[in-house]
Design an enzyme around this catalytic site. Structure first.
Site, PDB file in Angstrom:
ATOM      1  N   ASN A 109       0.798  -1.076   0.130  1.00  0.00           N
ATOM      2  CA  ASN A 109      -0.063   0.009   0.087  1.00  0.00           C
ATOM      3  C   ASN A 109       1.014   1.453   0.042  1.00  0.00           C
ATOM      4  O   ASN A 109       1.905   1.191   0.381  1.00  0.00           O
ATOM      5  CB  ASN A 109      -0.784  -0.006   1.441  1.00  0.00           C
ATOM      6  CG  ASN A 109      -1.960   1.235   1.327  1.00  0.00           C
ATOM      7  OD1 ASN A 109      -2.402   1.596   0.453  1.00  0.00           O
ATOM      8  ND2 ASN A 109      -1.968   1.825   2.523  1.00  0.00           N
ATOM      9  N   HIS A 111       0.975   5.083   1.160  1.00  0.00           N
ATOM     10  CA  HIS A 111       0.118   6.048   2.468  1.00  0.00           C
ATOM     11  C   HIS A 111       1.058   7.310   2.440  1.00  0.00           C
ATOM     12  O   HIS A 111       2.200   7.605   2.487  1.00  0.00           O
ATOM     13  CB  HIS A 111       0.229   5.317   3.718  1.00  0.00           C
ATOM     14  CG  HIS A 111      -0.421   6.179   4.688  1.00  0.00           C
ATOM     15  ND1 HIS A 111      -1.775   6.156   4.778  1.00  0.00           N
ATOM     16  CD2 HIS A 111      -0.064   6.843   5.787  1.00  0.00           C
ATOM     17  CE1 HIS A 111      -2.264   7.003   5.869  1.00  0.00           C
ATOM     18  NE2 HIS A 111      -1.079   7.381   6.271  1.00  0.00           N
ATOM     19  N   SER A 138       5.140   6.818   2.184  1.00  0.00           N
ATOM     20  CA  SER A 138       5.594   5.603   2.780  1.00  0.00           C
ATOM     21  C   SER A 138       4.920   4.596   1.634  1.00  0.00           C
ATOM     22  O   SER A 138       3.666   4.453   1.693  1.00  0.00           O
ATOM     23  CB  SER A 138       5.157   5.218   4.080  1.00  0.00           C
ATOM     24  OG  SER A 138       5.684   6.267   4.934  1.00  0.00           O
ATOM     25  N   ASP A 147      -2.390   0.662   8.148  1.00  0.00           N
ATOM     26  CA  ASP A 147      -0.994   1.241   7.919  1.00  0.00           C
ATOM     27  C   ASP A 147       0.191   1.087   8.990  1.00  0.00           C
ATOM     28  O   ASP A 147       0.728   1.912   9.170  1.00  0.00           O
ATOM     29  CB  ASP A 147      -1.285   2.717   8.127  1.00  0.00           C
ATOM     30  CG  ASP A 147      -2.247   3.169   7.042  1.00  0.00           C
ATOM     31  OD1 ASP A 147      -2.534   2.619   5.959  1.00  0.00           O
ATOM     32  OD2 ASP A 147      -3.088   4.327   7.369  1.00  0.00           O
TER      33      ASP A 147
END
Ligand code: GAR
Length: 321
Positions: A109, A111, A138, A147
């Site tokens: 992912n 972020h 990130s 996260d």
């Protein structure tokens, strides 16, 4: 060169990161190809771009659907497209634990903050309000905690005087587009990087009590017991004897077990030259989605077979906590 990893990108909106990933995949040396762009909003802008670039798309609104049910449909679409990895690029849905577990180690992912700072929403405003000198972005592995998975890469972005959340977000996006394809390539490449794989095996092998490293016929090996009388429980095997595998050799219980495993799971195991004859099996490390827990279990089992009692007692005691 090894086959390219097949990646599904999940989006919810504009899809600018998706576009960055898509174009980076066309560069020489890219370690991945995009096999699907999927969205939880049929009107997501990014879908039209993916279509124009002739990438398969899938869209299913989550509205009126149970979370499990929606995740299941997304999962199915990823599987049907042959995806081996899922890359979340502005996918604004929390995924169920079941989905996250199924893709553990194979889902990334992006972020817009310097994690562990500011998980969740409104990251830019929070960084500005806190008086931070930098915001940033990130890329991390997805775990069930929001996260919070291992951070694979970050870029800092300076916060200027008079910065607004919108102006900062715009600049962070440039950084995002650089970072995501870079980190994804690196992450995929490390599966085939003998230096990375050796370092991981070394870490796990040396974490076992009374173990030490000693080279054997030019390969790194690990022994249990004293320097003087220790016995080998693992060898690192980097494409020896014409095999494509990067593997760790560990001891099985019997030749039957070895042959059964190799027959049932040829993608995970092989019978190594020479060592195979005495019951050592090759656990293949350079393959997508390798489960390091599994490698760790094999190392411990092999170690147990040769470690002195004083050392196995130590680990049994530790296991009780
Ligand atoms: C990006 O800024 C990404 O970091 C963020 O959504 C945006 C998507 O933009 N992701 C999150 O906030 C995840 N919690 P894009 O659709 O143009 O790629």
């Amino acid at each position: 060169m090894a086959d390219k990893a097949k990646v599904a990108i999940f989006i919810s909106g504009r899809g600018s990161n998706m576009a960055a990933l898509l174009y980076a995949a066309k560069l020489a040396g890219a370690a991945y190809e995009v096999v699907l762009v999927a969205a939880n909003d049929p009107h997501a802008e990014g879908l039209a771009l993916a279509e124009a670039e002739r990438v398969s798309t899938f869209a299913l609104s989550h509205k009126g659907m149970q979370r499990e049910e929606h995740d299941k449909a997304m999962d199915q679409a990823a599987h049907d497209a042959g995806a081996e990895f899922i890359v979340l690029a502005g996918y604004m849905r929390i995924l169920t634990d079941g989905f996250v577990d199924r893709w553990a180690g194979r889902m990334l992912n992006i972020h817009p903050s310097l994690l562990p700072k500011y998980p969740g929403l409104d990251t830019h405003q929070r960084a500005i309000d806190a008086g931070d000198s930098h915001g940033g972005v990130s890329v991390h592995l997805v775990t069930s905690e929001l996260d919070a998975g291992e951070v694979l890469g970050q870029v800092e972005v300076a916060i200027r005087p008079g910065e607004t959340a919108a102006s900062l977000a715009d600049r962070v996006r440039f950084a995002e587009h650089q970072l995501y394809p870079h980190v994804l390539n690196e992450y995929l490449g490390r599966e085939n990087d003998p230096t990375f794989l050796l370092e991981k095996v070394r870490e796990l092998a040396l974490a076992l009590p009374q173990s030490h490293e000693r080279e054997s016929h030019g390969s790194p090996g690990w022994r249990a017991g004293s320097e003087k009388s220790g016995k080998y429980f693992a060898y690192f095997n980097d494409q020896h004897h014409g095999s494509d595998h990067i593997a760790v050799l560990v001891k099985t219980g019997s030749m039957d077990e070895l042959l059964d495993l190799v027959e049932a799971q040829p993608q995970a195991y092989f019978k190594p030259a020479y060592y195979g004859a005495s019951g050592w099996i090759g656990v293949i490390l350079n393959r997508p989605g390798l489960d390091w827990e599994h490698v760790s279990d094999w190392l411990e089992r092999s170690w147990r077979a040769v470690a002195p009692n004083s050392a196995t007692k130590l680990i049994d005691a530790a296991d009780q906590f």
